[in-house]
Design a protein around this motif. Structure first.
Motif, mmCIF file in Angstrom:
data_model
loop_
_atom_site.group_PDB
_atom_site.id
_atom_site.type_symbol
_atom_site.label_atom_id
_atom_site.label_comp_id
_atom_site.label_asym_id
_atom_site.label_seq_id
_atom_site.Cartn_x
_atom_site.Cartn_y
_atom_site.Cartn_z
ATOM 1 N N ASP A 1 -19.281 44.773 40.259
ATOM 2 C CA ASP A 1 -17.750 44.415 40.736
ATOM 3 C C ASP A 1 -17.012 45.959 40.718
ATOM 4 O OD1 ASP A 1 -17.223 44.911 38.098
ATOM 5 O OD2 ASP A 1 -16.507 42.870 37.674
ATOM 6 N N GLN B 1 -17.520 39.235 37.931
ATOM 7 C CA GLN B 1 -16.195 38.982 37.482
ATOM 8 C C GLN B 1 -16.146 37.326 36.530
ATOM 9 O OE1 GLN B 1 -12.352 39.526 39.512
ATOM 10 N NE2 GLN B 1 -13.366 40.779 41.122
ATOM 11 N N ARG C 1 -17.836 38.491 33.338
ATOM 12 C CA ARG C 1 -16.584 39.072 32.600
ATOM 13 C C ARG C 1 -15.863 38.138 31.672
ATOM 14 N NH1 ARG C 1 -17.526 44.591 33.295
ATOM 15 N NH2 ARG C 1 -18.061 45.231 35.192
ATOM 16 N N SER C 2 -15.474 37.189 32.478
ATOM 17 C CA SER C 2 -14.304 36.214 31.986
ATOM 18 C C SER C 2 -15.166 35.183 30.842
ATOM 19 C CB SER C 2 -14.162 34.994 33.161
ATOM 20 O OG SER C 2 -12.929 34.213 32.848
ATOM 21 N N GLN D 1 -9.630 34.525 37.725
ATOM 22 C CA GLN D 1 -10.754 34.279 37.221
ATOM 23 C C GLN D 1 -11.637 33.066 37.869
ATOM 24 O OE1 GLN D 1 -9.039 35.502 34.122
ATOM 25 N NE2 GLN D 1 -9.637 37.413 34.976
#
Length: 464
Positions: free
Chosen positions: A8, A24, A27-28, A102
């Motif tokens: 990303d 993403q 990451r969340s 997210q």
């Protein structure tokens, strides 16, 4: 576990090789370890998002905003989301960014990777891009509230309305069956003039009908969608007709009359429509709380309570008192009502916390509303199946209470006046006599006059 590399704007991220989500989402997962499985984003939101992304791809295809091959792949992948085929690829929790970014990206990434796969490209290739293609003409700020409203409206129609309608039908049937059974009415928890058991249970059906009607009216507010407003309500980066087309396609798919909100700035900044719906769900919970309490009072006993109705004995009620049976279905129903009150407060407070062009409490509002709807539907179904259908009158107890009811003296008001009727009541209570005995001893009526005037059914249905 095998991994692949996804990218990303912040760089590379390792993602499980067998998952369709991307950087993403990963990451969340790593940044918001809050609540675990209990607070996973409701699957109804994910399914509604699938419908939304499918409608968006159709709109973008019609408007010439996407190549046909890519649009068709997105539509197919989004349909798999709708059908629940990709449920395992949506792991995020509610407690994330308040706009739901997210989760929007989780959906975008899953659909993009699956669509790329359908086109023979490897996962992570971004042949179908999560932002440029799947999220075309959209922002998390307008897609999440759109998915939220679609999900809540569908869930109301799918589970809550049928459950309440089933309980109403049960009560209406009981009301007809018990319409000739005259019993003591009660106000202030004290004896009052007679009613029929059918009238009492019929009032429960009517109360639920009123609450359901109000909820259906509030549901209409959910039909106004934020889609097309993009980041702040202006519609930047979306085709002018995009929102209108998406709403039309959603209406076609769901059978509900969705349309674009008249003011999309307001549709992003606040969610009063959902607050109104939750207020009506809370009112329905209040009605069920009242009805549940009536049932447990009427069934209380078996000897030291009111005991005018029998309810099913479903399981032992005590770990120490042999043979005790409790109104457990009422207790479950009323505990759910308490939870609904709490969820209503969460939604209304969250709705009040918007700032300028965006409310950033959307995920917790969605979770609270959907949990309340599902809990209430389950509780109503359980109460109906395991209690309401089995309600039966205790005729002996009903008659015993009716014969002792001092408020039958209300029928004497026109014949001898309020004061003399009150004197009869006081004498009957003090001397533990029947009203008839007290009236005859006071000499205010003959036996024939008393029997002609004091007719319980006539008191219960004075205008029949």
């Amino acid at each position: 576990m095998e991994y692949r590399i996804e990218r990303d704007t912040m760089g590379e991220v390792k993602v499980p090789a067998d998952k369709y989500w991307g950087a993403q989402t990963q990451r969340s997962l790593e940044n918001f370890k809050i609540g675990g499985e209990r607070f996973r984003m409701p699957i109804q939101i994910i399914r509604a998002y699938g419908m939304l992304k499918k409608a968006a791809a159709r709109a973008n295809l019609e408007l010439g905003e996407l190549p046909e091959e890519i649009a068709r792949a997105i539509i197919q992948a989004a349909e798999e989301v709708v059908q629940g085929k990709l449920d395992d690829h949506f792991p995020l929790v509610v407690f994330q960014t308040g706009s739901g970014t997210q989760t929007n990206m989780n959906v975008n990434e899953v659909i993009a990777n699956r669509a790329s796969e359908l086109l023979g490209k490897p996962l992570g290739s971004k042949h179908v891009h999560p932002n440029d293609h799947v999220n075309r003409g959209q922002s998390s700020n307008d897609t999440f509230p759109t998915a939220m409203y679609v999900a809540v409206a569908l869930e109301l129609n799918r589970v809550l309305y049928p459950a309440v309608e089933g309980l109403i039908a049960t009560f209406q049937e009981k009301a007809r069956a018990f319409d000739s059974i005259v019993k003591v009415g009660r106000t202030h928890l004290m004896d009052a003039v007679p009613i029929t058991l059918g009238q009492e249970i019929g009032s429960w059906a009517a109360q639920l009908e009123y609450a359901l009607s109000a909820l259906r009216e509030m549901e209409k507010g959910l039909y106004r969608l934020a889609i097309g407003g993009t980041a702040v309500g202006t519609g930047l980066n979306a085709h002018p007709r995009f929102g209108e087309l998406v709403a039309r396609y959603l209406a076609e798919e769901t059978g509900l009359p969705f349309r674009v909100a008249e003011n999309r700035f307001a549709a992003l900044a606040a969610h009063d429509e959902l607050t109104n719906v939750m207020g009506a769900v809370r009112t329905l919970a209040a009605a069920l709380m009242k009805i549940g309490n009536d049932v447990r009072w009427l069934a209380s006993g078996p000897y030291a309570g009111i005991g005018e109705i029998f309810i099913p004995a479903n399981e032992p009620g005590s770990s120490i008192m042999p043979g005790k049976v409790n109104p457990t279905q009422v207790e479950a129903l009323t505990m759910v009502a308490v939870r609904v009150y709490g969820n209503d407060l969460a939604v209304s407070f969250a709705d009040s916390q918007g700032n300028f062009q965006l409310n950033v409490y959307k995920p917790v509002m969605a979770h609270a509303a959907l949990e309340a709807i599902d809990l209430l539907a389950d509780a109503v179904n359980s109460f109906n199946e395991h209690l309401a259908v089995g309600i039966e009158p205790n005729l002996e107890r009903i008659q015993e209470h009716l014969e002792k009811n001092p408020m039958l003296a209300t029928a004497l008001n026109k014949a001898i006046g309020y004061d003399k009727a009150a004197e009869i009541v006081k004498k009957a209570i003090k001397e533990k006599k029947t009203l008839k005995q007290a009236a005859l001893e006071l000499g205010y009526l003959t036996e024939e006059e008393f029997d002609r005037i004091v007719v319980p059914m006539r008191l219960a249905k004075p205008h029949a």
